[in-house]
Scaffold this motif. Structure first.
Motif, PDB file in Angstrom:
ATOM      1  N   PRO A   1      28.272  13.228  -0.889  1.00 30.44           N
ATOM      2  CA  PRO A   1      28.847  12.531  -1.784  1.00 30.44           C
ATOM      3  C   PRO A   1      30.102  13.047  -0.783  1.00 30.44           C
ATOM      4  O   PRO A   1      31.364  14.285   0.158  1.00 30.44           O
ATOM      5  CB  PRO A   1      29.207  13.091  -3.094  1.00 30.44           C
TER       6      PRO A   1
ATOM      7  N   LEU B   1      25.507   6.557  -5.579  1.00 34.93           N
ATOM      8  CA  LEU B   1      26.463   6.484  -5.458  1.00 34.93           C
ATOM      9  C   LEU B   1      27.914   5.469  -5.453  1.00 34.93           C
ATOM     10  O   LEU B   1      27.623   4.738  -5.529  1.00 34.93           O
ATOM     11  CB  LEU B   1      25.175   5.948  -4.291  1.00 34.93           C
TER      12      LEU B   1
ATOM     13  N   ASP C   1      29.716   7.911   0.085  1.00 38.69           N
ATOM     14  CA  ASP C   1      28.750   8.044   0.031  1.00 38.69           C
ATOM     15  C   ASP C   1      27.796   8.847   0.951  1.00 38.69           C
ATOM     16  O   ASP C   1      27.326   7.417   1.716  1.00 38.69           O
ATOM     17  CB  ASP C   1      28.108   8.561  -1.101  1.00 38.69           C
TER      18      ASP C   1
END
Ligand code: MD6
Ligand code: FE
Length: 194
Positions: A2, A147, A151
């Motif tokens: 992330p 997402l 990321d």
């Protein structure tokens, strides 16, 4: 991974990709056999590009509409690959998937590469998306995660052969992309092909 890319790095990468797309315009691919259109539009960067049409899935050195070679891979993507893939050779293809508010991507396995053990690395830019991933069999149970822009996903080892897809995007959840690309999401998928 992330938040791998900072907002400034995301803007620079999105700018480089969008500039490259002027020479390799996104087009809407169709499914093998049925010819049904996909809901994403696509293009590629790098020596090889992933193509889907009535004849099947494959890698080609030129754009199917313009007949020109794909634009080069931006330096930042080569650096990313070196940093996270653990693979000794550089990527040969970067598939650019472009999602609008209603685009999705069905469950699939990235399986058209001869380099079956090389990881696949992706970068998300723009609106958030629900990414679903299961197991090696299509019917295996799945889980999902969101997402966000910046990321990075690495499918390596066993996950390289797991089914995955994108259920939906969440329109309006990022202001990264230029107005003409909003709402929208760009996913860059880096692969070693041979
Ligand atoms: C997407 N991603 O995020 C679709 N494939 O829009 C993929 O299909 C994918 O993110 C292999 C490895 C990473 C990915
Ligand atoms: Fe994939």
């Amino acid at each position: 991974m992330p938040g791998y890319f900072s907002p400034a790095d995301q803007r620079a990468l999105a700018g480089a990709v969008i500039a490259a797309l002027a020479d390799a315009p996104p087009y809407r691919p169709s499914m093998p056999r049925t010819g049904a259109p996909l809901s994403v539009t696509m293009s590629n960067l790098g020596p090889l590009g992933w193509i889907s049409d009535r004849d099947g899935y494959r890698y080609e050195p030129v754009h199917p509409v313009t007949g020109r070679p794909w634009p080069p891979l931006p330096e930042a993507l080569l650096t990313l690959w070196d940093a996270v893939s653990g693979w000794p050779q550089p990527p040969q293809a970067c598939l650019v998937n472009i999602y609008g508010a209603d685009s999705r991507l069905g469950l699939h396995v990235d399986a058209d590469e001869d380099a079956r053990d090389a990881p696949v690395v992706s970068v998300s830019l723009g609106d958030r998306a629900r990414f679903r991933i299961g197991g090696p069999r299509r019917n295996d149970p799945t889980g999902s995660l969101v997402l966000s822009s910046g990321d990075v996903v690495v499918l390596a080892g066993a996950s390289r052969r797991c089914h995955h897809g994108v259920d939906r995007i969440y329109p309006g959840t990022s202001s990264l992309l230029p107005a003409a690309w909003r709402p929208g999401r760009i996913n860059l998928t880096l692969r070693r092909v041979r």
